[in-house]
Design an enzyme around this catalytic site. Structure first.
Site, mmCIF file in Angstrom:
data_model
loop_
_atom_site.group_PDB
_atom_site.id
_atom_site.type_symbol
_atom_site.label_atom_id
_atom_site.label_comp_id
_atom_site.label_asym_id
_atom_site.label_seq_id
_atom_site.Cartn_x
_atom_site.Cartn_y
_atom_site.Cartn_z
ATOM 1 N N CYS A 241 0.835 -1.204 0.000
ATOM 2 C CA CYS A 241 0.000 0.000 0.000
ATOM 3 C C CYS A 241 0.869 1.252 0.000
ATOM 4 O O CYS A 241 1.414 1.627 1.037
ATOM 5 C CB CYS A 241 -0.936 -0.018 1.209
ATOM 6 S SG CYS A 241 -1.973 1.464 1.317
ATOM 7 N N CYS B 286 -0.395 4.082 2.225
ATOM 8 C CA CYS B 286 -0.134 3.867 3.650
ATOM 9 C C CYS B 286 1.337 4.081 3.983
ATOM 10 O O CYS B 286 1.665 4.691 4.998
ATOM 11 C CB CYS B 286 -0.483 2.426 4.063
ATOM 12 S SG CYS B 286 -2.002 1.793 3.376
ATOM 13 N N ASP B 287 2.215 3.552 3.154
ATOM 14 C CA ASP B 287 3.621 3.445 3.550
ATOM 15 C C ASP B 287 4.598 4.294 2.750
ATOM 16 O O ASP B 287 5.778 4.359 3.096
ATOM 17 C CB ASP B 287 4.059 1.968 3.467
ATOM 18 C CG ASP B 287 3.232 1.091 4.408
ATOM 19 O OD1 ASP B 287 2.822 1.597 5.464
ATOM 20 O OD2 ASP B 287 2.998 -0.083 4.083
#
Ligand code: NAP
Length: 313
Positions: free
Chosen positions: A135, A138-139
């Site tokens: 992701c 997200c990261d």
């Protein structure tokens, strides 16, 4: 007879439970979800969550899910730590079978989520959350100013490559063929982005270095010549698709061509009256904890209104 059964215990399921419990619907939740799902959902395999509002210093995924669960329980959600093996949506009340026991409900909220596909390498598993991610939203932030690679040739890979190019030093897309599956517009955007490079006909056969506990290179194999090379990188994003956890609903609800539950636009209503779907099981676009929680809230409110309209609340 239950008013509502919630299947799934990620952000969508628990938010639905909190709202349903506070509306006095006495929700029953099956947190084991269905085959392939994880109790607590994908945040259980996420380390740092820095984009969930309300946590300015970030929070670990499992800790966030523990808080969700505590809040559901505080308002009286009955939580079963069991899988749902079978549902019958052909007549009301709906039947849910878990560990050989039948449960009945006037309405259902399906929040069984989706899971990222992984290449399936041992080294990839060993380095998940330590440089390997599925992701970018997200990261990506953790890789500011670094060199990263992304595997895949579809829309997700192109979208994530573009997103990563806003923060990483370089982004290399590794694709197993010499042409992309992504839509023309997404391809063009990535191909014209000066920060994005493409490695064609290449597959990742090993992520280095599990012994060091961090990603520092990829072993690549040319899918045409078989030549093996080493490519230094600090991060690896896998964007080869997701599986929605919808196996037990197959043939009972309208699913799209990728298996996601189809909901009526602007609502969480599925093709069966009284059955609602929230979170990643019906969303292949945003896939965020906060959007899942938002649709979980919407599903509980829709259930409450539907039950009241039918004199079932
Ligand atoms: P996808 O379209 O199925 O593409 C998956 C990509 O990963 C393909 O290029 C595939 O290669 C590659 N791949 C699959 N397994 C692999 C493996 N084991 N090793 C290496 N490569 C592998 O998945 P997606 O990109 O997640 O998209 C899913 C759906 O969501 C699509 O319908 C897409 O259009 C939609 N979507 C739309 C948007 C948007 O419009 N903004 C954004 C994201 C997703 P091959 O090409 O060789 O098969």
């Amino acid at each position: 007879m239950n008013k509502v059964i919630i299947i799934g215990s990620g952000p969508a399921g628990h938010t639905a439970a909190i709202y349903a419990a506070r509306a006095n619907l006495k929700p029953v939740m099956f947190e084991g979800m269905v085959k392939g799902g994880i109790p607590g959902g994908q945040l259980m395999i996420t380390t740092e969550v820095e984009n969930y509002p309300g946590f300015p210093d970030g929070i670990k995924g499992p800790e966030l899910m523990e808080l969700f669960k505590k809040q559901s329980e505080r308002f009286g959600t009955e939580i079963h730590s069991a899988d749902v093996d079978e549902v019958d949506l052909s007549k009301r009340p709906f039947r849910v079978v878990s560990e050989g026991q039948e449960h009945f409900a006037h309405s259902l909220i399906i929040a069984t989520g989706a899971q990222a596909k992984w290449i399936g390498l041992e080294s990839e598993t060993a380095l998940r959350n330590r440089g390997v991610s599925a992701c970018a939203t997200c990261d990506g932030f953790f890789f500011r100013g670094q060199d990263v690679c992304i595997v895949g040739g579809g829309d997700t890979a192109m979208e994530e490559a573009n997103y990563l190019s806003g923060m990483a030093k370089t982004v290399t897309v590794i694709h197993r063929r010499d042409s992309l599956r992504a839509s023309k517009i997404m391809q063009d955007r990535a191909l014209n982005n000066p920060k994005i490079k493409f490695f064609w006909n290449k597959e990742v056969i090993e992520v280095l270095d599990p012994a060091a506990g961090t990603v520092n290179a990829l072993r690549l194999r040319d899918t045409v010549t078989g030549e093996v090379t080493l490519h230094p990188t600090q991060g690896l994003f896998i964007a080869i698709g997701h599986y929605p956890n919808t196996e037990i609903f197959n043939g009972q609800l309208t699913l799209d061509e990728n298996g996601y539950i189809v909901t009526k636009p602007g609502t969480t209503q599925t093709s069966v009256e009284g059955v609602y779907a929230a979170g990643d099981v019906q969303d292949h676009v945003y896939r965020q904890a906060i959007t899942a929680a938002g649709t979980g809230c919407a599903a509980a409110i829709e259930v409450e209104r539907w039950l009241a309209a039918g004199g079932l609340h």
